[in-house]
Design a protein around this motif. Structure first.
Motif, short mmCIF file in Angstrom:
data_model
loop_
_atom_site.label_atom_id
_atom_site.label_comp_id
_atom_site.label_asym_id
_atom_site.label_seq_id
_atom_site.Cartn_x
_atom_site.Cartn_y
_atom_site.Cartn_z
N THR A 55 40.06 56.18 31.62
CA THR A 55 41.46 56.25 31.17
C THR A 55 41.62 57.46 29.65
O THR A 55 40.39 57.92 29.19
N TYR B 207 47.99 54.54 45.38
CA TYR B 207 47.86 54.64 43.76
C TYR B 207 48.81 53.57 43.42
O TYR B 207 50.10 54.33 43.95
N TRP C 159 52.19 51.49 37.49
CA TRP C 159 52.08 49.98 36.45
C TRP C 159 53.32 50.48 35.21
O TRP C 159 52.76 51.32 34.46
N THR D 278 46.54 52.74 38.76
CA THR D 278 45.56 51.88 39.72
C THR D 278 44.87 52.85 40.78
O THR D 278 46.12 53.10 41.21
N ASP D 279 43.96 53.66 40.84
CA ASP D 279 43.58 53.45 42.16
C ASP D 279 43.17 52.82 43.27
O ASP D 279 43.54 50.86 43.28
N PRO E 170 43.33 46.67 33.64
CA PRO E 170 44.52 46.63 35.14
C PRO E 170 45.35 45.30 34.11
O PRO E 170 44.54 44.07 33.34
N PRO F 149 36.29 53.34 34.87
CA PRO F 149 37.53 53.37 35.48
C PRO F 149 37.25 54.47 34.38
O PRO F 149 37.45 53.74 32.71
N SER G 1 47.23 55.18 31.69
CA SER G 1 47.26 54.78 30.60
C SER G 1 48.05 55.63 29.64
O SER G 1 47.14 56.35 29.35
N GLY H 260 42.10 49.62 41.81
CA GLY H 260 41.76 49.05 41.37
C GLY H 260 42.20 48.89 39.96
O GLY H 260 42.22 48.70 38.55
N HIS H 261 40.74 50.59 39.92
CA HIS H 261 40.53 50.50 38.76
C HIS H 261 41.61 51.60 37.79
O HIS H 261 42.62 51.73 38.76
N VAL H 262 42.37 51.07 36.54
CA VAL H 262 43.12 52.15 35.93
C VAL H 262 42.70 53.40 35.43
O VAL H 262 41.44 54.10 34.74
#
Length: 863
Positions: free
Chosen positions: A15, A192, A195, A104-105, A131, A13, A113, A108-110
């Motif tokens: 970042t 999405y 967090w 996160t998509d 994540p 993913p 951030s 669950g990939h970031v």
């Protein structure tokens, strides 16, 4: 729109923690356009044939580039980015926020951030970002919280958790607050998750410091040398410190759970003092009270309370803050304090309400009993006027008494006045002056006793005495009047025997007879009220008796009134005179009918009432026992309260003149009372009336010889009793042979009546000797040598009454036969008779045929 490429997206993913550079430029677009125009112009100069290969080549290249971009967009290599995302303000807010942020998509990939997220998760740079679940995957203290957050992220919900991260190598741990929420409300954005991670270690430390300080404060308060409690507006103890709980011998945990109220720990009426403070919106008041607290064991402890109460803007009080100082030690250590404590205990625990007032009647100080009584009388506080408790019509009496006290006058007479309120209440006020140097603030001391119950009891006793007096008067009048009626009816019978129906005066004589019979009925009603009439009680099932009356009641009440009888189950037997009981129901039904001129409903209910239930009914004067209740209720006009106590009095009537004698309810009252029962009335004007009759339950007992005199009354006497109510039976059976032989001693103090009775008996063949009283009768008996077959004697006579005469004659001649005649009931003198004596009874007034029938029956029966 601009396109961005990321060739590493399928493997790792992407970042970012720095703002993306602005993609594309207008200058570049213009340069490409200028180049294309230059190429087109150059090709036009070459000619059509020479330029054709070049044109096809350029188009082929452009087609290849376009086709490549389409495949790249479909594969996700090229993306269209909203230009608004390149806003530098929005980017700086997220990138430089104090809390760590990550997006996160759905896999669950970031995908985003900020720098704070990298720092809090320990990432060395954008390629190392992970994540949340991968960051704390090995920490057992956090795994459950992370699981709940992940579940919320998948379901598109919001969730917050606070966790503690243990330190490494003995270092101090951290507190983190982790949140998750959907990126937006749109379907695509909801997949999405955003967090956020915040370090709240310092906030937690400050909270723990405050909590520790609070714990220390509570510990200091709990173990202070004085008590403390807080009570809410509902009167419940919200807090009690350990010292006060120990004084009162209560478990502190029990009090903390809300199991006690203020009235549970305050002795007497002291709680009324605490709840009588005037409500002033927005103010805080502190009052000092000297009262007694009640321990768990029931013992009392003198204390002084500093009671602080804050009122809101709407005047509603909040929880109190009350300091409690024990004064138990003062009783042993300081004589002056001990005297003060004793006085305050006496002042607050006296059963009399005490208050000091100024010249205007405003209360300056008051005791606990006054506060309690004041709350029921509308005296809300010590600043209110005492005159507000008194009815306006009597207020001037109390004002005059307080003015006398303000002038220093002593020996002021007590005043009894009506109190204010919807119900009738009375109070007695004792007013005394204060010392002259204190009259600037206090003009008088007022002692008050509520006398409502006492007045009600006095009224009840007076009414009972009045009814008893009226009953005695009615009985005496009825007795004397019976003698007169007996003479009239006896002389009337002689006239009837001397005249034929064809005689001109025969109808006048019959009119005399009918009026005499009507007068006898009125006298019988008077005797019923005075409970001196003759009753023939028998064991009766009220259900059957009321069923037999149903047809008669329907005819009496008419068609406008609906009648309903509700029978109770398994009714106990009662012992009553059937005819008298029927008269009770008929009289009540007729009164109910008259109270419903436009129609209504008459309901008669019966039910058993046990001794326990009779106690709960709390009817005055009715002892606890088993009863059968007969309720006669209607939906009529009701009875006003001012005449409700008079309805059972003889000759009292609310009907028009000529429409009633006023003896109906008095007769009902007398019959019920003579039967051993009780009658009560409940009525409200406009809502109907209900009469409650309670007859004692009959329990069969073995018959004894002592009961023989009451049961031995002959049939002729019974027939005579019935004849008093209607037409004479002797006239109905003129052919019956009523002649006889024998010597009869006639004892009667009324000379005229005695002469008529003797004449009538002689006309039937009997030998009659006369005596004026019992003493003369004994002399006649001696003169006759005991040769007397029957004695017909009055009961009430001078010198020697009938029962005494019976006893004296039976001593000389045990077989002598006796008939008592009296205007009183047989029960009135039966108790004075010796046990085992046999006699017959003939009630006055009676006709000639009734007298000779009773004589002949007795002559043939007794032996």
């Amino acid at each position: 729109m601009t396109a961005e490429t990321d060739h590493d997206l399928p493997r790792e993913p992407a970042t970012a923690h720095e703002p993306s550079p602005r993609s594309g430029s207008i200058a570049l677009v213009l340069l490409v356009a200028a180049a294309l125009v230059a190429v087109a112009v150059g090709l036009m100069t070459l000619g059509r044939v020479q330029a054709q290969p070049y044109i096809l080549g350029i188009l082929a290249v452009l087609a290849m580039v376009g086709l490549f971009n389409l495949f790249a967009f479909a594969a996700g290599i090229i993306r269209f980015v909203d230009r608004s995302l390149d806003d530098p303000v929005m980017g700086h807010i997220a990138d430089h926020a104090f809390d760590g942020l990550a997006v996160t998509d759905p896999r669950g990939h970031v995908v985003y951030s900020n720098a704070a997220y990298l720092t809090l998760t320990g990432a060395s740079g954008p390629p190392d970002v992970r994540p949340v679940e991968r960051v704390f995957i090995g920490n057992p203290d956090v795994s459950e919280a992370v699981f709940r957050l992940l579940k919320a992220a998948r379901e598109g919900k919001r969730q917050q958790e606070e966790v503690r991260i243990s330190g490494v190598d003995g270092s101090q741990g951290r507190w983190l607050r982790m949140r998750v929420r959907p990126l937006g409300t749109a379907k695509r954005d909801a997949k999405y998750a955003v967090w956020s991670i915040a370090d709240i270690t310092r906030d937690r430390e400050r909270q723990e410091d405050v909590f520790q300080e609070l714990q220390h404060a509570i510990e200091y308060l709990d173990h202070a040398p004085c008590g403390f409690f807080s009570v809410n507006p509902a009167g419940e103890l919200a807090y009690v410190n350990a010292t006060l709980a120990n004084w009162l011998d209560y478990d502190l945990a029990e009090i903390g759970s809300g199991g006690l109220k203020l009235t549970d720990i305050v002795s007497g009426d002291g709680a009324s003092l605490l709840t009588s403070i005037v409500a002033v919106p927005g103010e805080v008041k502190t009052e000092v009270f000297d009262i007694d607290l009640r321990m768990r064991t029931g013992k009392s402890m003198p204390v002084r309370l500093y009671h602080k109460l804050a009122f809101g803007a709407d005047g509603v009080p909040g929880p109190s803050r009350t300091l409690v100082i024990s004064r138990a030690r003062d009783e042993r250590s300081d004589p002056d304090r001990a005297a003060e404590v004793r006085f305050m205990r006496f002042f607050d625990h006296t059963p009399m309400a005490i208050a000091t007032v100024d010249r205007g009647g405003n209360v300056v100080r008051a005791n606990a009993r006054y506060a309690k009584l004041g709350q029921g009388l509308g005296l809300d506080s010590a600043s209110k006027s005492i005159f507000r408790a008194v009815s306006s019509r009597d207020r001037h009496i109390l004002i005059a008494a307080i003015n006398q006290a303000a002038e220093g006058q002593a020996d002021i007479a007590p005043v009894e006045v009506a109190l204010e309120g919807t119900k009738e209440r009375w109070g007695q006020f004792f007013v005394t002056p204060v010392e002259e140097d204190e009259r600037d603030t206090e003009a008088a001391i007022v002692y008050m006793l509520e006398t409502t119950e006492r007045r009600a009891l006095e009224n009840q006793i007076n009414q009972s005495q009045k009814m008893e007096t009226v009953g005695q008067l009615a009985g005496g009048i009825a007795h004397d009047f019976n003698n007169v009626l007996s003479a009239i009816m006896m002389a009337n019978d002689f006239l009837l025997n001397a005249h034929k129906p064809t005689d001109p005066s025969f109808q006048d004589i019959m009119q005399i007879k009918q009026n005499a019979t009507r007068a006898a009925t009125l006298v019988r009603q008077l005797l019923a009220f005075s409970r001196r009439q003759t009753l023939r009680p028998q064991v009766l099932d009220l259900g059957d008796a009321l069923s037999d009356l149903a047809m008669l009641l329907r005819r009496l009440i008419g068609e406008k009134v609906k009648h309903e009888t509700i029978h109770g189950r398994d009714l106990w037997p009662v012992k009553v005179d059937v005819s008298q009981f029927e008269q009770v129901i008929v009289n009540l039904a007729v009164n109910a009918r008259d109270a419903m001129p436009d129609g209504g409903k008459l309901i008669i209910r019966t039910a058993n009432v046990t001794a326990e239930e009779s106690v709960k009914l709390a009817y005055k004067g009715m002892p606890a026992a088993d009863y059968v209740r007969i309720e006669v209720s209607d939906t009529g006009t009701g009875i006003p309260a001012d005449i409700r106590d008079k309805i059972f009095e003889p000759f009292f009537s609310t009907k028009e003149v000529g429409k009633g004698t006023g003896l109906g309810l008095s007769t009902v009252y007398g019959i019920v009372k003579q039967t051993g029962g009780f009658i009560y009335v409940d009525s409200e004007p406009g809502k109907g009336t209900s009469f409650q009759i309670f007859l004692p339950r009959h329990r069969p007992e073995p018959e004894t010889q002592a009961e023989t005199p009451a049961a031995a009354t002959n049939g002729a006497a019974a027939v005579a009793t019935e004849q008093v109510k209607g037409a004479p039976a002797a006239d109905a059976k003129p052919r019956t042979d009523l002649t006889g032989q024998g010597t009869i001693l006639l004892v009667e103090d009324e000379e005229g009546l005695r002469a008529l009775n003797a004449r009538g008996l002689r006309s039937r063949g009997y030998t009659v000797v006369e005596a004026e009283n019992g003493v003369e009768a004994m002399e006649v008996l001696d003169e006759q040598g005991g040769a007397i077959d029957l004695v017909v004697s009055d009961v009430v006579m001078p010198e020697m009454d009938g029962p005494t005469l019976l006893k004296a004659m039976r001593e000389q001649n045990p077989d002598i036969k006796f008939i008592f005649v009296s205007g009183y009931a047989e029960d009135a003198f039966e108790k004075s008779l010796p046990e085992g004596q046999q006699f017959d009874f003939l009630p006055k007034p009676f006709t000639l045929s009734q007298l000779v029938a009773a004589v002949k029956e007795t002559m043939t029966k007794q032996g």
